[in-house]
Design a protein around this motif. Sequence first.
Motif: not given
Length: 218
Positions: A1-9, A31-36, A55-58, A176-182
């Motif tokens: 499962m995956l979710a990315v929430f905008d920092k305003s949320v 560009d929907a990087f992590l969802a893609n 975005v959420m994904a499963y 998570v590492k793909k977009s967050c690094g460390k």
Amino acid sequence: MLAVFDKSVAKSPDALNAPTDQSVAVSALKDAFLANHFASVHPGSVIVNLGFSGVMAYSFEKQNPLLPRLFAVVDDIFCIFQGHIENFALLKQQYGLNKTANEGIIVIEAYRTLRDRGPYPPDQVVRDIQGKFAFILYDSSSKAVFVASDADGSVPFFWGTDAEGHLVLADDVEAVKKSCGKSFAPFPKGAQELYCRCFVLPFFFSFFQSASSHPLEG
């Protein structure tokens, strides 16, 4: 499962930031990087676009049969649940649910109790759920995010902050590492996080209480 929430949320906790590593972090939402990426490594995955909120994904691929993934939606409240609830029958009766209800519906009803019939602190709501689980819930009507795991951390679960400060949550550490690094860490065992801009509830952020025992990944 995956979710990315905008920092305003849902603002990522400052403790997740690894300032020296921003060069390898990227924007998960642009560009929907992590969802893609998630869709490319999990064929047949379902992507739920939350508009400006994130975005959420499963995916049901390669899941642990003892800790299955479920998706539920009720009245624009979306929930991805992984694991199982041991007192499922009791909670289903408590919330007056029908026979077709699954664990995701239980979590949504627990959240609605928290939202509509409070004051209930999130830890009390989660404490009523017995089992092995982690879940991500998003309420589009109030732009609220509710995230929790069981006290033993039975389900692999991680959170991080991307290059733009958006909150990333997943059961797959590589995602998570793909977009967050460390700039990520295991989600604290037994923690509950509630982000809401539309109603006020007494709650606590157990991450900060246990930050010293949950260092950022090196």
